[in-house]
Design a protein around this motif. Structure first.
Motif, PDB file in Angstrom:
ATOM      1  N   LEU A  46       0.862  -1.170   0.000  1.00 46.88           N
ATOM      2  CA  LEU A  46       0.000   0.000   0.000  1.00 46.88           C
ATOM      3  C   LEU A  46       0.902   1.224   0.000  1.00 46.88           C
ATOM      4  O   LEU A  46       1.921   1.251   0.702  1.00 46.88           O
ATOM      5  CB  LEU A  46      -0.903   0.005   1.241  1.00 46.88           C
ATOM      6  N   ARG A 180      -7.429  -2.967   0.944  1.00 52.79           N
ATOM      7  CA  ARG A 180      -6.834  -2.069  -0.044  1.00 52.79           C
ATOM      8  C   ARG A 180      -6.422  -0.713   0.519  1.00 52.79           C
ATOM      9  O   ARG A 180      -5.903   0.119  -0.207  1.00 52.79           O
ATOM     10  CB  ARG A 180      -7.813  -1.867  -1.208  1.00 52.79           C
ATOM     11  N   SER A 181      -6.675  -0.478   1.792  1.00 54.35           N
ATOM     12  CA  SER A 181      -6.239   0.775   2.408  1.00 54.35           C
ATOM     13  C   SER A 181      -6.137   0.582   3.910  1.00 54.35           C
ATOM     14  O   SER A 181      -6.709  -0.366   4.483  1.00 54.35           O
ATOM     15  CB  SER A 181      -7.200   1.928   2.093  1.00 54.35           C
ATOM     16  N   THR A 220      -2.283   7.622   5.908  1.00 54.27           N
ATOM     17  CA  THR A 220      -3.198   6.830   5.093  1.00 54.27           C
ATOM     18  C   THR A 220      -2.399   6.201   3.958  1.00 54.27           C
ATOM     19  O   THR A 220      -1.614   6.889   3.290  1.00 54.27           O
ATOM     20  CB  THR A 220      -4.323   7.700   4.507  1.00 54.27           C
ATOM     21  N   ARG A 222      -2.783   3.474   0.536  1.00 51.25           N
ATOM     22  CA  ARG A 222      -3.773   2.866  -0.355  1.00 51.25           C
ATOM     23  C   ARG A 222      -3.091   2.022  -1.427  1.00 51.25           C
ATOM     24  O   ARG A 222      -1.942   2.273  -1.805  1.00 51.25           O
ATOM     25  CB  ARG A 222      -4.608   3.946  -1.045  1.00 51.25           C
TER      26      ARG A 222
END
Length: 236
Positions: A46, A180-181, A220, A222
């Motif tokens: 990610l 996915r995140s 964060t 992703r």
């Protein structure tokens, strides 16, 4: 006389703070993030989203004349790096000369109550980059983290000012159900002297920055979406 003497001290402090030594030049373009040594071909990665991530460092005033100074918060909005959720590994870095100083909203969030002038903020940024961190010589800060037996604690190798120290870093992780995140946050206390940094001081230490600094982050990460027909694997 006491008032005159104090004004003279402040004038001297301002002269140091607002030194006209040029700042290190800003980079022309972001450099590519080196692939982690631990990355495998089949590993899902990610990628950190800079516009959704933030790292702050709060430094506080010290010395006999501390009441005449300010605490400061510096921030990076340009974090780069990757996270591998399965093995619990992460690598990130940021440039010192891209950090901001004393954004009003971040000062409020950190609970800082004084209001430095624009000149004081400019002087603080100059001293941080040139006199303290030697940003032209050591432009990058990097962090490489690996999960320990405790799912909420990572061993983190932090490289700053050319010195690497390993610390235990508590991290709160919230991962999306589809994998996915994720979002990660945490904080810890560090000492500048542990990285060979001499905290900034003037007037014989009467106005100084404390050795201890508070690092906090919200990240964060992703999965990158591959362009149609690119042939790239998901998450790569």
């Amino acid at each position: 006389m006491h008032t005159v003497h104090r004004r003279m001290l402040l004038a001297g402090a301002c002269a140091v703070l607002l030194s006209c030594t040029p700042l290190p030049p800003a980079p022309a373009a972001p450099a590519a993030v080196p692939a982690p040594a631990w990355q495998r071909q089949d590993m899902q990665l990610l990628h950190i989203a800079p516009d959704e991530s933030l790292l702050t460092i709060t430094v506080r005033r010290g010395g006999a004349l501390a009441r005449l100074g300010h605490d400061h918060v510096v921030a990076s909005h340009t974090l780069q790096g990757v996270v591998a959720p399965a093995p619990g590994r992460a690598q990130l870095r940021f440039r010192l000369d891209e950090m901001t100083v004393d954004e009003e909203s971040l000062r409020r969030e950190a609970g800082l109550t004084t209001t430095p002038s624009a000149d004081a903020i400019a002087g603080t940024r100059h001293n941080m980059l040139v006199r303290v961190l030697e940003a032209e010589r050591y432009p990058w800060v990097s962090i490489e983290a690996r999960r320990t037996g405790d799912q909420q604690v990572f061993d983190a190798d932090i490289t700053l000012h050319g010195v690497t120290r390993t610390v235990q870093l508590p991290v709160r992780i919230e991962q999306a159900t589809d994998g996915r995140s994720l979002q990660a946050s945490g904080s810890l206390l560090l000492k500048q002297s542990d990285f060979g940094i001499v905290p900034f001081a003037i007037l014989g230490g009467a106005m100084a920055v404390q050795d201890q600094m508070e690092l906090a982050f919200r990240i964060t990460a992703r999965q990158k979406v591959s362009a149609p027909g690119s042939g790239a694997s998901p998450g790569r």
